[in-house]
Every structure is written in C-alpha cells, then in structure tokens.
Design an enzyme around this catalytic site. Structure first.
Site: not given
Ligand code: 5GP
Ligand code: 5GP
Ligand code: 5GP
Length: 209
Positions: A43, A101, A97
């Site tokens: 991820h 990040h 990503e």
């Molecule tokens: P995060 O912001 O949590 O790092 O990444 C999640 C974002 O990446 C969301 O906007 C989600 O729609 C997009 N995304 C695209 N492909 C994937 C996938 O395979 N898994 C997840 N968890 N998020 C994805």
């Molecule tokens: P969700 O709300 O689906 O758990 O997370 C959404 C997004 O927020 C993730 O794809 C990731 O980008 C970010 N995120 C959530 N939890 C954490 C965390 O504990 N640490 C970091 N660095 N990012 C996070």
C-alpha cells in the site's frame, strides 16, 4: 538549504491483502494489467512520528514523474497493484503515495526512484504470505487468531507487526493491512513506536483471493 534534519521518526511499511479489499461492500477493480497475484500488495511506505501523527504532502514542487522509475514498472505492477475503481494502470495510486508520503522523506530519498525501490526491496525481503503460510495461516476463508498472526510475523522478522482489519460484505472482521516499522534512515526493521488502530476482533478471517 539545510536538509539534514529528518522531520519524522520512522516509516510504516504497509501491505494490503487484496482479498480483503475486494470482498467489501465497496468492492474493487482489477488493474488494467490483469488480476494481481495471490499475494499481499504494497500500500505504501509512510513517514510517521512517534506520537502517531504524520506529515503529508510535503513538497508540491516534486510531483510524481514516472519517467524516473521506468526500470521499476514491472516490479511495481507485480508488487504494488492498484485495486481501486475505476481500473487503472497503477500510476494514479503510485503518484498519490509519492506525493502524499514520499515527499515527506526527501531527507532520506534523494529521488523518487529511491523511494519506490526501497518499498519494493522491503516487499522482497518480507514475504508476508510465506511467513503466514509457514505458520499454517492460509488465505482459505478460515478464521485465525490475531495473536497467532502477530506471532508468526514476530517470530520471523523479530518485530511485532500492526494488524488492521476491515469487514467483508457480511460484516466479518478480516485481515486487511499489515504494518511493519522501519527506522527513520530506512536501514533496519524496528519495533513500532506506535501502532495503528486495528479494529480487529480476536478471531479474524483470512479471505481467499
Ligand atoms: P492513502 O491515502 O491511504 O495512502 O491511500 C489511499 C488512496 O489510494 C485512496 O485514495 C485510494 O483510492 C487510492 N488507492 C488506489 N488503489 C488503491 C489500493 O489498491 N488500495 C488502497 N488502499 N488504496 C488505493
Ligand atoms: P484510513 O483512514 O483509510 O485508515 O487511511 C487513509 C489514509 O491516511 C491512508 O491511505 C494513509 O495515506 C493515511 N494514514 C492513515 N493512517 C496513517 C498513519 O498512521 N500514518 C501515516 N503516515 N499515514 C496514515
Ligand atoms: P481514498 O479514496 O482516500 O480514495 O480511499 C479512502 C478509503 O476507502 C481507503 O482507505 C480505501 O481503503 C477505501 N477505498 C477507496 N476506493 C476503494 C475501492 O474501490 N474499493 C474498496 N474496497 N475500498 C476503497
């Protein structure tokens, strides 16, 4: 410009189980390159602070540039597939990503190639599915104890992972994401300074994919 001070403490290396992303109410879409392997997928690699907070979107002047990682694309497709809808090649996910990040760890990664390569190398180093299967924990739709899952990883890599669950269409708690911690320079796996909120019960399903 002084750039030596790291403005985060460690990394979460986060892998997702595709079966658990896809069997939810929201469903999923396979990438344009086809159904991913029956394996955990990356991820992300996320800079994080010891107090649980984290930086995001740190450098708008360094947008994703796929031409810098052209030699990594086949490994990315294999190990970092996107499952979000609508179907895509992966570049939207990888771009998200990096920008959210990766740009927050520019003190460690001098370029995007180094960021993606580190994540791919970690995936290569930590074969989660083999680790779990070696402990007789299989993606067979069966239920496993949270402690057995954590212990299988700990006994192999030496550190306790963070485990996140989500729920399938019927509301069963299932293994969704596994967090492994890496020190701030990216050189070693470490015990996590803080764990993500897990929302797992004691008995969790490991769905097929
Ligand atoms: P995060 O912001 O949590 O790092 O990444 C999640 C974002 O990446 C969301 O906007 C989600 O729609 C997009 N995304 C695209 N492909 C994937 C996938 O395979 N898994 C997840 N968890 N998020 C994805
Ligand atoms: P969700 O709300 O689906 O758990 O997370 C959404 C997004 O927020 C993730 O794809 C990731 O980008 C970010 N995120 C959530 N939890 C954490 C965390 O504990 N640490 C970091 N660095 N990012 C996070
Ligand atoms: P991101 O939209 O920020 O696009 O996604 C927010 C959350 O919704 C993410 O944590 C991700 O796990 C989930 N999500 C986004 N798109 C999809 C999807 O197509 N299918 C599933 N199952 N979850 C998704």
């Amino acid at each position: 410009v002084l750039n030596a001070v790291q403005d985060f403490d460690f990394f979460y290396f986060v892998q997702q189980w595709p079966g658990s992303y896809c069997d939810t109410k929201q469903s999923c879409c396979y990438p344009t390159t086809g159904k991913p392997a029956t394996d955990f997928g990356i991820h992300g690699l996320w800079p994080n602070n010891n107090d649980g907070t984290y930086p995001s979107n740190c450098d708008p002047n360094n947008p994703y540039d796929q031409s810098q990682i052209s030699d990594l694309i086949s490994r990315m497709q294999q190990n970092w597939p996107t499952l979000a809808c609508p179907s895509g090649t992966g570049s939207t996910f990888w771009s998200h990503e990096w920008e959210k990040h990766g740009t927050c760890a520019e003190s460690v990664f001098t370029n995007q190639h180094a960021y993606f390569k580190m994540a791919l190398d970690l995936k290569n180093q930590i074969d989660l599915l083999s680790i779990l299967q070696g402990a007789e924990i299989h993606p067979d739709g069966g239920s496993y104890s949270l402690d057995d899952i954590k212990n299988a990883v700990k006994s192999t890599i030496g550190h306790t992972p963070g485990i996140q669950c989500n729920v399938d269409e019927s509301g069963n708690s299932q293994l969704y994401q596994v967090y492994i911690c890496v020190n701030g320079s990216g050189s070693d796996l470490i015990e996590c300074p803080v764990y993500p909120r897990g929302e797992c019960g004691n008995s969790i399903e490991f769905p097929t994919f």
